[in-house]
Design an enzyme around this catalytic site. Structure first.
Site, PDB file in Angstrom:
ATOM      1  N   HIS A 190       0.798  -1.234   0.000  1.00 58.03           N
ATOM      2  CA  HIS A 190       0.000   0.000   0.000  1.00 58.03           C
ATOM      3  C   HIS A 190       0.827   1.278   0.000  1.00 58.03           C
ATOM      4  O   HIS A 190       0.277   2.359  -0.153  1.00 58.03           O
ATOM      5  CB  HIS A 190      -0.913   0.042   1.225  1.00 58.03           C
ATOM      6  CG  HIS A 190      -1.829  -1.130   1.299  1.00 58.03           C
ATOM      7  ND1 HIS A 190      -2.335  -1.596   2.475  1.00 58.03           N
ATOM      8  CD2 HIS A 190      -2.303  -1.936   0.337  1.00 58.03           C
ATOM      9  CE1 HIS A 190      -3.096  -2.644   2.233  1.00 58.03           C
ATOM     10  NE2 HIS A 190      -3.079  -2.876   0.941  1.00 58.03           N
ATOM     11  N   GLY A 191       2.154   1.144   0.177  1.00 58.00           N
ATOM     12  CA  GLY A 191       2.952   2.341   0.293  1.00 58.00           C
ATOM     13  C   GLY A 191       2.581   3.088   1.560  1.00 58.00           C
ATOM     14  O   GLY A 191       2.028   2.509   2.494  1.00 58.00           O
ATOM     15  N   LEU A 192       2.862   4.402   1.569  1.00 53.72           N
ATOM     16  CA  LEU A 192       2.578   5.175   2.778  1.00 53.72           C
ATOM     17  C   LEU A 192       1.104   5.556   2.849  1.00 53.72           C
ATOM     18  O   LEU A 192       0.717   6.646   2.455  1.00 53.72           O
ATOM     19  CB  LEU A 192       3.453   6.426   2.821  1.00 53.72           C
ATOM     20  CG  LEU A 192       4.879   6.228   3.343  1.00 53.72           C
ATOM     21  CD1 LEU A 192       5.606   7.562   3.409  1.00 53.72           C
ATOM     22  CD2 LEU A 192       4.899   5.571   4.708  1.00 53.72           C
ATOM     23  N   HIS A 193       0.291   4.622   3.344  1.00 52.49           N
ATOM     24  CA  HIS A 193      -1.121   4.898   3.561  1.00 52.49           C
ATOM     25  C   HIS A 193      -1.382   5.068   5.047  1.00 52.49           C
ATOM     26  O   HIS A 193      -0.450   5.166   5.826  1.00 52.49           O
ATOM     27  CB  HIS A 193      -1.970   3.787   2.957  1.00 52.49           C
ATOM     28  CG  HIS A 193      -2.183   3.980   1.486  1.00 52.49           C
ATOM     29  ND1 HIS A 193      -3.140   4.826   0.993  1.00 52.49           N
ATOM     30  CD2 HIS A 193      -1.532   3.468   0.425  1.00 52.49           C
ATOM     31  CE1 HIS A 193      -3.075   4.809  -0.320  1.00 52.49           C
ATOM     32  NE2 HIS A 193      -2.100   3.991  -0.700  1.00 52.49           N
ATOM     33  N   LEU A 194      -2.660   5.069   5.404  1.00 50.98           N
ATOM     34  CA  LEU A 194      -3.034   5.431   6.773  1.00 50.98           C
ATOM     35  C   LEU A 194      -2.203   4.732   7.856  1.00 50.98           C
ATOM     36  O   LEU A 194      -1.580   5.373   8.683  1.00 50.98           O
ATOM     37  CB  LEU A 194      -4.517   5.127   6.998  1.00 50.98           C
ATOM     38  CG  LEU A 194      -5.485   5.976   6.173  1.00 50.98           C
ATOM     39  CD1 LEU A 194      -6.906   5.450   6.336  1.00 50.98           C
ATOM     40  CD2 LEU A 194      -5.424   7.422   6.612  1.00 50.98           C
TER      41      LEU A 194
END
Lengths: 96, 581
Positions: free
Chosen positions: A18-22
């Site tokens: 997701h990469g840098l998500h929540l």
């Protein structure tokens, strides 16, 4: 500048799906805020560094999977700070 | 009086004055303050930050208890932003340097961040603009204090009317006296719709322009059962609905007492009544409704959180939580029924012209094998926590089923190689929801472990009616003679082939069709948990020969109107004075 100040810089590539998500962002800043060093994060040449302790700034950084992050810490615990953050990113934020 | 049709997401009747939430942002009264007021504005900001965080923490706890940690996770970031020292510094700087009011400064800073999200190319990140708006609204509300109606502190019952609600606004409803909800926006599969359904307040969404047509204080009737909203009803209508409401409330109380009783017909046939769920946390609460198990666990919610593809571990945790919550009762997990929704539509380079006939459901999974396999692995890994059945949606051919099963076998082999334990005998079945599958029922029955009839899609494809399209939705009815015949044939074929057959469409939870379905031979129903007591009550009042007569008679009619009228009369004979219809 005070003698005990150190500067540490390392780079890391984001590999979690997701990469840098929540959730990853919150894990990142939670660790960042455990240290006293000032933390700047950017995406390499020419990109503007953001405050690595700020949940808003880290989200606005827009860093999906594959992004190369440069993490720079300035302060008495600069080295430990950067190492801890790199470990987190490399472990895919303990999510996968 | 004005009556408007919408899409119902939760049944029941609510009557109360309207409170309208602006589609627009808060109107901020003062932009500038006097120089002497700067300190007090800074204090207001500090207090508002604190109380916003406290409120969010409360909501997070409440939501986590109700729906599980995944649903509540999004609030962590909201809390993080409210504690964010950089954000706070920028707001304070505006108050000091430009003598802006705290509300204006907070709003200004949040808006500038919203613009950054708007420019992002990753659609999932860009979606976070809604969260920033949410944070802005909350913070400004706390700065302005009691000058605005706070949902949590409403002194009387209201019907909430809005253009749209964010996830956190929707979650907030559970602690308020809002007895019903009406929205302009919405499809029945949106995140907000799913949350509303779980909260169980009568709600009608997709009601065009309702938030502009209604003024605060207008008397509203929300009829979630008939998918309508009535603004300022006349005396007669109001009286009618008041009595319906009371009867409905009495019924609900009465139905609670049915929980401990088994769903057995008068002549001793045990019927299985299962629950449909969206969140793992719901599995536990279905027991309160007396469900035999979970007949349909829709897994799409993992996607609708807006964080993209859920990882194997996330999924495994969710499925395991559902299995543990079900406490040993069987859980049927349906693989992703994606497509024709926001997540997949945004990934397409070209919008599909007809998404309901497009790359959706099992087709989407079979074209995204990595994603599909990840889900299958997660389900298999979770299978050690309790009895689980695996179900593929929207199957139209044997080839599709075989392909899906082959992928499952790949996943099993991989897990075996890795030495990961799982249930090797997991039953594998399909959703029976396309005309093609119905016509191939016999062939499919030889290969599948079980079938579950999805009447929502089956009716849509049989009758060529999109029920979300208000211009044709009136044609959407399970009473159509063609639907009755398909159901008869599918149930009969499964009986002959010795294959378990259940029905998990909305029809299963509609009392109007209970006698018919029992009479057609259906012994396994799956429905929204709150429909279970009502259906159970009916089951306990009939005998098999009696319902078989009803089904035979219903099959003789030529038009849906005759079918509906006949079933209504037949049901009323069993349940006189019941207000549900």
């Amino acid at each position: 500048m005070c003698e005990s100040q150190q500067v540490a810089v390392r780079e890391v590539v984001i590999t979690n799906t997701h990469g840098l998500h929540l959730r990853p962002v919150m894990k990142f800043v939670d660790i960042a805020n455990q240290y006293t060093s000032e933390i700047r994060v950017d995406k390499g040449e020419g990109s503007e560094p953001v405050d690595g302790k700020s949940p808003m700034a880290m989200m606005v950084l827009e860093a999906p999977k594959g992004t190369r992050l440069r993490i720079q810490a300035t302060g008495v615990d600069a080295r430990e700070t950067v190492d801890a953050l790199i470990r987190l990113v490399e472990s895919k934020f303990d999510e996968e | 009086m004005e009556i408007i049709q919408g899409i119902s997401v939760a049944p029941g009747i609510a009557i109360a004055p309207a409170v309208v939430l602006d589609a627009e942002e808060y109107r901020i009264p003062h932009r500038h303050v006097a120089p002497g007021q700067v300190e007090s504005e800074l204090n207001r900001l500090a207090r508002a930050l604190e109380s916003s965080i406290a409120e969010l923490q409360e909501q997070r706890t409440a939501l986590a208890a109700q729906l599980g940690h995944d649903a509540a996770d999004v609030f962590n970031w909201h809390i993080g932003v409210l504690r964010d020292a950089s954000v706070r510094r920028s707001v304070e700087q505006l108050i000091r340097a430009k003598q802006h009011s705290a509300a204006y400064a907070a709003s200004f800073v949040m808006r500038s961040h919203q613009r950054r999200f708007m420019q992002m190319s990753d659609p999932l990140l860009a979606e976070r603009i809604r969260d920033v708006r949410d944070i802005e609204r909350r913070l400004v509300r706390h700065i302005l204090g009691e000058s605005r109606e706070d949902l949590a502190h409403l002194s009387r019952e209201v019907v909430l009317v809005a253009h749209d609600l964010s996830a956190s606004q929707t979650a907030q409803i559970s602690g308020t006296r809002a007895v019903g909800v009406v929205l302009d926006a919405g499809g029945s599969t949106s995140h907000t719709a799913i949350l509303l359904r779980s909260l169980g307040r009568p709600s009608v969404i997709g009601v065009k322009d309702v938030s502009t047509r209604v003024s605060g204080g207008d008397l509203m009737i929300v009829d979630g059962t008939h998918q309508i909203v009535i603004i300022n009803p006349d005396e007669a209508t109001l009286a009618h609905y008041r009595s319906e409401e009371q009867a409905y409330d009495r019924l609900i109380v009465e139905l609670q007492s049915l929980r401990e009783l088994e769903p057995i017909t008068k002549d001793g046939t045990r019927i299985r009544l299962n629950a449909n769920i969206e969140f793992p946390g719901e599995a536990k609460t279905t027991r309160e409704y007396g469900a035999d198990g979970v007949g349909l666990y829709r897994t799409e919610f993992l996607f609708l959180r807006g964080e993209g593809e859920p990882t194997e571990q996330e999924q495994c945790r969710a499925y395991a939580a559902a299995l543990k919550g079900a406490g040993g009762r069987p859980v049927t997990i349906r693989t992703f029924d994606l497509g024709a929704d926001k997540y997949t539509q945004e990934k397409h380079y070209e919008q599909e012209r007809n998404p309901m006939l497009g790359l959706r459901s099992i087709r989407y999974s079979l074209q995204n094998l990595d994603m599909f396999k990840t889900q299958l692995r997660a389900i298999l890994r979770a299978s050690v926590h309790g009895p689980v059945r695996l179900m593929f949606p929207l199957i139209i051919s044997l080839m599709e089923f075989r392909q899906a099963k082959m992928t499952l076998h790949d996943a099993m082999e991989d897990l075996e190689d890795e030495g990961v334990p799982f249930d090797r005998d997991i039953p594998v079945g399909i959703m029976m929801e396309t005309p093609a599958a119905a016509l191939l029922c016999k062939e499919l029955a030889r290969e599948v472990g079980f079938m579950s009839v999805g009447t929502n899609d089956m009716i849509q494809y049989m009758l060529a009616v999109d029920r979300g399209n208000e211009r044709v939705s009136r044609f959407f009815t399970p009473s159509h003679p063609a639907i009755l015949r398909v159901l008869r044939d599918v149930i009969r074929t499964c009986q002959r082939q010795g294959v378990d057959c259940s029905l998990c469409g909305e029809m299963a939870g509609e009392p109007l069709y209970t006698l018919l379905l029992l009479g057609l031979g259906l012994r396994d129903f799956s429905m929204a948990p709150r429909n279970i007591p009502e259906i159970k009550k009916l089951v306990r009042l009939v005998t098999i020969p009696q319902v078989e007569r009803v089904a035979r008679k219903a099959l003789t009619f030529e038009t849906e109107r005759q079918v509906t009228n006949y079933l209504r009369d037949a049901t009323k004979k069993v349940l006189p004075g019941d207000p549900i219809y």
